[in-house]
Design a protein around this motif. Sequence first.
Motif, PDB file in Angstrom:
ATOM      1  N   GLY A  72       0.787  -1.231   0.000  1.00 53.95           N
ATOM      2  CA  GLY A  72       0.000   0.000   0.000  1.00 53.95           C
ATOM      3  C   GLY A  72       0.817   1.277   0.000  1.00 53.95           C
ATOM      4  O   GLY A  72       0.290   2.344  -0.261  1.00 53.95           O
ATOM      5  N   ALA A  77       1.360   3.333  -3.604  1.00 50.48           N
ATOM      6  CA  ALA A  77       0.357   4.335  -3.997  1.00 50.48           C
ATOM      7  C   ALA A  77       0.561   5.635  -3.238  1.00 50.48           C
ATOM      8  O   ALA A  77       0.435   6.725  -3.801  1.00 50.48           O
ATOM      9  CB  ALA A  77      -1.048   3.786  -3.746  1.00 50.48           C
ATOM     10  N   GLU A  78       0.909   5.539  -1.962  1.00 54.33           N
ATOM     11  CA  GLU A  78       1.136   6.744  -1.164  1.00 54.33           C
ATOM     12  C   GLU A  78       2.357   7.518  -1.662  1.00 54.33           C
ATOM     13  O   GLU A  78       2.313   8.731  -1.805  1.00 54.33           O
ATOM     14  CB  GLU A  78       1.319   6.371   0.308  1.00 54.33           C
ATOM     15  CG  GLU A  78       1.442   7.579   1.196  1.00 54.33           C
ATOM     16  CD  GLU A  78       1.550   7.215   2.668  1.00 54.33           C
ATOM     17  OE1 GLU A  78       1.962   8.092   3.443  1.00 54.33           O
ATOM     18  OE2 GLU A  78       1.237   6.078   3.032  1.00 54.33           O
ATOM     19  N   ARG A  87      -4.032   2.015  -5.894  1.00 56.46           N
ATOM     20  CA  ARG A  87      -4.644   1.571  -4.640  1.00 56.46           C
ATOM     21  C   ARG A  87      -5.569   0.379  -4.822  1.00 56.46           C
ATOM     22  O   ARG A  87      -5.976  -0.227  -3.841  1.00 56.46           O
ATOM     23  CB  ARG A  87      -5.401   2.724  -3.986  1.00 56.46           C
ATOM     24  CG  ARG A  87      -4.459   3.727  -3.401  1.00 56.46           C
ATOM     25  CD  ARG A  87      -5.163   4.742  -2.567  1.00 56.46           C
ATOM     26  NE  ARG A  87      -4.166   5.642  -2.004  1.00 56.46           N
ATOM     27  CZ  ARG A  87      -4.428   6.841  -1.576  1.00 56.46           C
ATOM     28  NH1 ARG A  87      -5.668   7.291  -1.603  1.00 56.46           N
ATOM     29  NH2 ARG A  87      -3.476   7.596  -1.083  1.00 56.46           N
TER      30      ARG A  87
END
Length: 106
Positions: free
Chosen positions: A8, A11-12, A71
């Motif tokens: 995850g 994506a950040e 995401r």
Amino acid sequence: MSSPSDAGLQAERTGLAWSRTSLGVAANAVLLAVRELTHDGPGPSLVLAIAAGVLAVVVALYGRRRTLRLRHAPLPSPLAADRAVPLLGGAVALLALVTGVVLALR
């Protein structure tokens, strides 16, 4: 290869990179506009400032779209950047070059 604790975060990181780029382009637009409007009134650099503002919005919107795609699980295929990423990168580089030339000539 990413570790399970890294899930995850791609994506950040992507979202942050696009945000930084759009913020930098927007700052370029604001500084050009302020400089142009405080020196002898509006001039040709104001067109460059407007173009930079439009580019900042486009970069922010496309970055948001890319971040949302990353995401989703499973990741979309193909994941590699399409033509928009090099095009936007080239536009940002060209903006930096033209801004430098404009500032050097004035």
